[in-house]
Scaffold this active site. Structure first.
Site: not given
Ligand code: IPE
Ligand code: IPE
Ligand code: MG
Length: 246
Positions: A24, A72
């Site tokens: 991330d 996502n």
């Protein structure tokens, strides 16, 4: 230390056998440089290459990485399309390196929602590396822990309806056979970069007893040195799995 390619995996006693990483922070890394988010994703992909290559020397037998979550899709069409083309380019470009480095590649997640061309590349990478005996690289692509459990339950229910499974026999051992990860051991260590202390739907079932490391480093800055330090820290942990200390 071994540096040669094509080698068999050497397992370091006491180190984590299976490391899972939530990669991330690509967007923030790009933003800090005044660049579009995709610039960060490309830098992240280059970083991944280095981390994968470092695994044999670090004694990591299984590396599972979170590349794209079932959530996502909520991102802009530009970012999703850019990520999908990055995945295609990455797999195409790395295919030969996977084999050369003796990497066994697998994908987890619901691949049916991905473009057929990408699915074909994923199938090819799995097929081409199925005899590889080095590091097991598993890429979570369109993966969500809850989605995986729901899909597993659906398949189990179908087998019950067909009379292949007796509902009274269903236990944890039966259930794991329906998960995408059924051939993998559970992760020993889950790392998340970028300072967020959450797991965002990653390997929910499998991480029940994993150790966690949440670090501030953004994924494109995550070097093999940072990785090695985290692995060294793992060795001093006392994993009790619910038992009392000896
Ligand atoms: C992780 O980086 C990569 C993917 C989720 C594909 P992010 O894109 O989430 O980066 P941040 O969290 O916005 O910085
Ligand atoms: C988790 O990161 C998914 C991947 C790294 C692929 P996100 O950036 O999507 O997670 P949230 O939205 O911060 O929880
Ligand atoms: Mg993020």
């Amino acid at each position: 230390m071994l540096k040669s390619r094509n080698m068999e995996q050497s397992f370091t006693p006491g180190g984590p056998r299976h490391v899972a990483i939530i990669m991330d922070g690509n967007g923030r890394w790009a933003k800090a440089r005044g660049r579009p988010r995709l610039f960060g994703h490309h830098a992240g992909a280059r970083r991944l290459r280095e981390i994968v290559t470092a695994c044999p020397d670090l004694g990591v037998e299984y590396l599972t990485i979170f590349a794209f979550s079932t959530e996502n899709w909520k991102r802009t069409q530009t970012e999703v399309a850019g990520l999908m083309s990055l995945f295609k380019r990455y797999i195409t470009k790395e295919m030969q390196a996977f084999v050369d480095e003796n990497l066994r590649v697998r994908f987890i997640g619901d691949r049916l929602r991905l473009a057929p061309a990408l699915q074909d590349l994923m199938d090819n990478a799995e097929e081409l590396t199925k005899h590889c005996t080095g590091v097991n690289l598993t890429v979570a692509l369109n993966y969500g822990g809850r989605d995986e459990v729901a899909r597993a339950t659906k398949r189990l229910a179908k087998d019950v309806a067909l009379g292949k499974v007796d509902p009274d026999d269903v236990d944890e051992e039966t259930f794991v056979k329906y998960l995408d990860t059924y051939v993998l051991p559970d992760p020993d260590l889950v790392i998340r970069t970028s300072g967020e202390a959450r797991i965002s739907n990653f390997l929910l079932w499998q991480s029940a007893y994993a150790e966690y490391e949440f670090i501030d480093t953004l994924w494109p800055d995550f070097s093999p040195e940072v990785f090695a330090k985290l692995l060294a820290g793992y060795g001093v942990r006392d994993r009790r799995f619910g038992a009392a200390p000896a």
